[in-house]
Design an enzyme around this catalytic site. Structure first.
Site, mmCIF file in Angstrom:
data_model
loop_
_atom_site.group_PDB
_atom_site.id
_atom_site.type_symbol
_atom_site.label_atom_id
_atom_site.label_comp_id
_atom_site.label_asym_id
_atom_site.label_seq_id
_atom_site.Cartn_x
_atom_site.Cartn_y
_atom_site.Cartn_z
ATOM 1 N N ASP A 159 48.238 42.433 39.203
ATOM 2 C CA ASP A 159 47.531 41.504 38.311
ATOM 3 C C ASP A 159 47.652 41.926 36.841
ATOM 4 O O ASP A 159 47.603 41.107 35.930
ATOM 5 C CB ASP A 159 46.032 41.434 38.645
ATOM 6 C CG ASP A 159 45.696 41.526 40.107
ATOM 7 O OD1 ASP A 159 46.456 42.164 40.855
ATOM 8 O OD2 ASP A 159 44.662 40.987 40.510
ATOM 9 N N ASP A 210 41.180 44.220 32.294
ATOM 10 C CA ASP A 210 41.132 42.755 32.330
ATOM 11 C C ASP A 210 41.027 42.094 30.957
ATOM 12 O O ASP A 210 40.723 40.902 30.871
ATOM 13 C CB ASP A 210 39.958 42.293 33.206
ATOM 14 C CG ASP A 210 40.226 42.537 34.677
ATOM 15 O OD1 ASP A 210 41.356 42.278 35.120
ATOM 16 O OD2 ASP A 210 39.308 42.998 35.382
HETATM 17 N N1 GLY Z 1 42.563 39.928 39.195
HETATM 18 C C1 GLY Z 1 41.854 39.778 40.379
HETATM 19 C C2 GLY Z 1 42.342 38.746 41.321
HETATM 20 O O1 GLY Z 1 43.394 38.169 41.202
HETATM 21 O O2 GLY Z 1 41.581 38.484 42.247
#
Ligand code: GLY
Length: 396
Positions: free
Chosen positions: A178, A118
């Site tokens: 993501d 992330d």
């Molecule tokens: N990256 C996590 C979400 O979109 O919930």
């Protein structure tokens, strides 16, 4: 008479298939964001004065009406600092820059956290935006260090950056859609340093994701599990979607935005085609509501009685504005994006002074875990403000 003529022209254009562009009141939207963010800052102060947990630094959501702050390691920690930078960008007010610097400073240490993918969400939305607006050499160093750390999660055998270290009972080497959003940090690091290794990792990840994450209709799986030794795909699953074969709304949003962004840096037509394909899937989906704010999953079983996900809409609309700059379908994307942004600005907006200062309502974090359903979320607010700035920059 004049009014009748205008209506007749608008109706004729509509029936001829030329939809009338909707205007978005950016000034009003930023005034609202300014007011709400002042409320948020007061709420954060109140919590900090009483909870004795200095590690909780960024607002994420409302939990039973209470403001939930998270530590810098949380994937959402960069969005509020990023919002403060975007408020500074729009208003030019030094107070917003001061606040942005202060909140960004609280999460910078994440540049050394290699336990998650992330990094882009955390560092690029905050420090990256700060660097774009100030050219501060310190921020440049943080971006480069973060890209180095993120690169340690790349495996040349799989060709992708590993997303999660958790859930080892389910997946060996999980990669989520993501993760496309974290590539922006890598592309920028190559621009800043001339070191092409970051760029190559980003391209490898984007290409491998096209190969394995998508169905023929351009919808994407959420989680792909790779064999770390051979690169073989072991599982195609979901975590936050309705089912393995469904189209989780925010996942489609990350894909659309992610490939439009990859095209910006590479000009590879495959990325443009991918972004256009995802846009087509989303915009033409029979379960897309009239106001263009999707349900949390395009295949959620109880549609129309399912929660919406304004965060997915905010990401999609920002991605569509970028895509409109590259695509032959520009007019269509602008028309849809304007409609979406209008819906968010009018139907999903918090009344001033309420919701602890969050801007948008009705987002969904993870419906299968019954977590953060129909609540404000900091990333909805971040991408909404970004979309407003992109709308304004189009100067139509
Ligand atoms: N990256 C996590 C979400 O979109 O919930």
């Amino acid at each position: 008479m004049k009014r009748l003529c205008t209506l007749a022209i608008a109706a004729a254009m509509f029936f001829a298939g030329t939809a009338v562009a909707q205007k978005v009141d950016v000034k009003k939207a930023f005034k609202h964001a300014d007011q709400q963010t002042l409320v948020m800052l007061k709420e954060i102060e109140k919590i900090k004065a009483t909870n004795g947990k200095p590690e909780l630094v960024s607002p994420r959501t409302l939990d039973n009406g209470n403001l939930r702050l998270v530590a810098s390691r949380d994937w959402t920690s960069g969005f509020f600092p990023g919002e403060l930078w975007l408020l500074y960008e729009y208003t030019g007010k030094k107070t917003w820059m001061d606040q942005a610097r202060a909140f960004t400073g609280l999460i910078e240490k994440e540049q050394l956290n290699g336990t998650t993918h992330d990094m882009g969400f955390k560092i690029f939305c905050s420090v990256g935006t700060g660097y774009r607006l100030t050219n501060d050499p310190h921020y440049r160093e943080v971006i480069i260090q973060s890209a180095k750390k993120l690169s340690t999660r790349f495996n040349p055998k799989t060709g992708v950056i590993r997303s999660w270290d958790h859930s080892t009972d389910k997946w060996v080497n999980p990669v989520i859609i993501d993760n496309m959003m974290n590539l922006e940090l890598l592309f920028e690091a190559t621009k800043l340093t001339g070191d092409s290794s970051f760029y190559k990792i980003a391209v490898s990840h984007a290409n491998t994701t096209i190969k394995n994450h998508f169905r023929p209709d351009y919808s994407s799986y959420h989680v792909i599990d790779y064999d770390p030794n051979t690169g073989a795909v072991m599982k195609k699953n979901t975590h936050q979607g309705y089912s393995y074969e469904s189209a989780w709304a925010r996942g489609q949003a990350w894909a659309l935005y992610g490939y439009a962004m990859c095209y910006r840096y590479t000009k590879d037509p495959a990325y443009l085609k991918q972004a256009e394909g995802v846009a087509g899937f989303v915009l033409n989906h029979p379960n897309m509501p009239e106001d263009l704010v999707p349900y949390w999953d395009f295949n959620a079983p109880g549609i129309p009685d399912e929660p919406r996900d304004a965060s997915a809409a905010a990401v999609i609309v920002s991605g569509l504005y970028e895509l409109s700059g590259y695509s032959a379908d520009k007019a269509l994307y602008l028309q849809k994006a304007d409609k979406m942004l209008n819906s968010l600005s009018t139907k999903y907006i918090s009344p001033v002074g309420q919701n602890k200062g969050f801007i948008l309502l009705q987002s969904t974090g993870s419906k299968p875990s019954n977590s953060e359903v129909n609540v404000p979320l900091s990333y909805a607010d971040y991408y909404y403000l970004e979309a407003l700035l992109r709308y304004k920059a189009l100067k139509r």
